[in-house]
Design an enzyme around this catalytic site. Structure first.
Site, PDB file in Angstrom:
ATOM      1  N   ASN A  24       0.825  -1.226   0.000  1.00  0.00           N
ATOM      2  CA  ASN A  24       0.000   0.000   0.000  1.00  0.00           C
ATOM      3  C   ASN A  24       0.856   1.271   0.000  1.00  0.00           C
ATOM      4  O   ASN A  24       0.484   2.284   0.600  1.00  0.00           O
ATOM      5  CB  ASN A  24      -1.008   0.018   1.163  1.00  0.00           C
ATOM      6  N   ARG A  27       1.542   0.656  -5.793  1.00  0.00           N
ATOM      7  CA  ARG A  27       0.516   0.489  -6.835  1.00  0.00           C
ATOM      8  C   ARG A  27      -0.880   0.926  -6.411  1.00  0.00           C
ATOM      9  O   ARG A  27      -1.514   1.756  -7.085  1.00  0.00           O
ATOM     10  CB  ARG A  27       0.461  -0.977  -7.287  1.00  0.00           C
ATOM     11  N   ASP A 141       4.644  -5.319  -9.778  1.00  0.00           N
ATOM     12  CA  ASP A 141       5.184  -4.610  -8.617  1.00  0.00           C
ATOM     13  C   ASP A 141       6.416  -3.814  -9.038  1.00  0.00           C
ATOM     14  O   ASP A 141       7.418  -4.402  -9.451  1.00  0.00           O
ATOM     15  CB  ASP A 141       5.544  -5.649  -7.556  1.00  0.00           C
TER      16      ASP A 141
HETATM   17  P1  4NP Z   1       3.158  -2.192  -3.487  1.00  0.00           P
HETATM   18  O1  4NP Z   1       4.752  -2.370  -3.626  1.00  0.00           O
HETATM   19  O2  4NP Z   1       2.614  -3.536  -3.079  1.00  0.00           O
HETATM   20  O3  4NP Z   1       2.750  -1.803  -4.863  1.00  0.00           O
HETATM   21  O4  4NP Z   1       2.928  -1.120  -2.449  1.00  0.00           O
HETATM   22  C1  4NP Z   1       5.586  -2.838  -2.604  1.00  0.00           C
HETATM   23  C2  4NP Z   1       5.876  -2.023  -1.538  1.00  0.00           C
HETATM   24  C3  4NP Z   1       6.740  -2.467  -0.532  1.00  0.00           C
HETATM   25  C4  4NP Z   1       7.291  -3.737  -0.632  1.00  0.00           C
HETATM   26  C5  4NP Z   1       6.985  -4.550  -1.701  1.00  0.00           C
HETATM   27  C6  4NP Z   1       6.119  -4.097  -2.690  1.00  0.00           C
HETATM   28  N1  4NP Z   1       8.197  -4.172   0.391  1.00  0.00           N
HETATM   29  O5  4NP Z   1       8.757  -5.279   0.227  1.00  0.00           O
HETATM   30  O6  4NP Z   1       8.376  -3.466   1.384  1.00  0.00           O
END
Ligand code: 4NP
Length: 175
Positions: A24, A27, A141
């Site tokens: 969060n 994306r 991602d």
């Molecule tokens: P999101 O991306 O799911 O699009 O917010 C990510 C944000 C942080 C992490 C991985 C994906 N992380 O490993 O901290």
């Protein structure tokens, strides 16, 4: 093109959509800001509520990733209000539809659903992608990649949000 069917709203004339990714911060916050902008432009702001969450709680309370924020600013949108939230079972009582960015987010969100009807209210965001080559795919991602990944996410989110607003208008009109 006919819009894909969305679940009927729990309450006529009001629709609550949650966008779901892993952290969060990349994306789903971009999708939230873009979709809310499109909802406002369509004159549906009184009827559609948009928010977002992550299946993981690592970043709860944090603002969006600076690369997501910069990408939104370049598109003329304001990223500053976002604070990360984690998905919980309570979201199923509060939302008409949860849209997952990738297959893992979809599986993780459905695993939290209290029953099969709630699980059916979780869909892939790109089921609404109007690009037939991309429909049903994932929003990749961008966290571990370069800036171009964030621009790619923005393009997917923009065109899918436009189609989603059309589908939301149809399901609200039918409610
Ligand atoms: P999101 O991306 O799911 O699009 O917010 C990510 C944000 C942080 C992490 C991985 C994906 N992380 O490993 O901290």
């Amino acid at each position: 093109m006919r819009s894909p069917d969305l679940p009927a709203p729990r309450e006529p004339g009001r629709y609550v959509v949650g966008l779901v990714c892993l952290g969060n911060i990349c994306r789903s916050p971009m999708a939230e800001v873009v979709l809310r902008d499109r909802v406002e432009q369509a004159g549906l702001a009184s009827y559609v509520v948009v928010d977002s969450c992550g299946t993981a709680g690592w970043h709860t309370g944090k603002p969006m990733d600076p690369r997501s924020a910069a990408t939104l600013r370049r598109a003329g949108l304001d990223p500053s209000r976002h604070r990360a939230q984690q998905l919980s079972a309570a979201w199923f009582a509060d939302h008409d539809l949860l849209l997952a960015m990738d297959e893992q987010n979809l599986a993780d969100a459905r695993a939290l659903a209290p029953d099969a009807a709630a699980a059916a209210r979780v869909r892939l965001f790109r089921d609404l992608d109007p690009d037939p080559d991309g429909r049903g795919g994932e929003v990749p991602d961008p966290y571990y990649g370069g800036d171009s990944g964030f621009e790619e996410v923005l393009r997917m989110v923009e065109r899918t949000s436009d189609a989603l607003v059309t589908a939301l208008r149809e399901v609200l009109d039918a409610s």
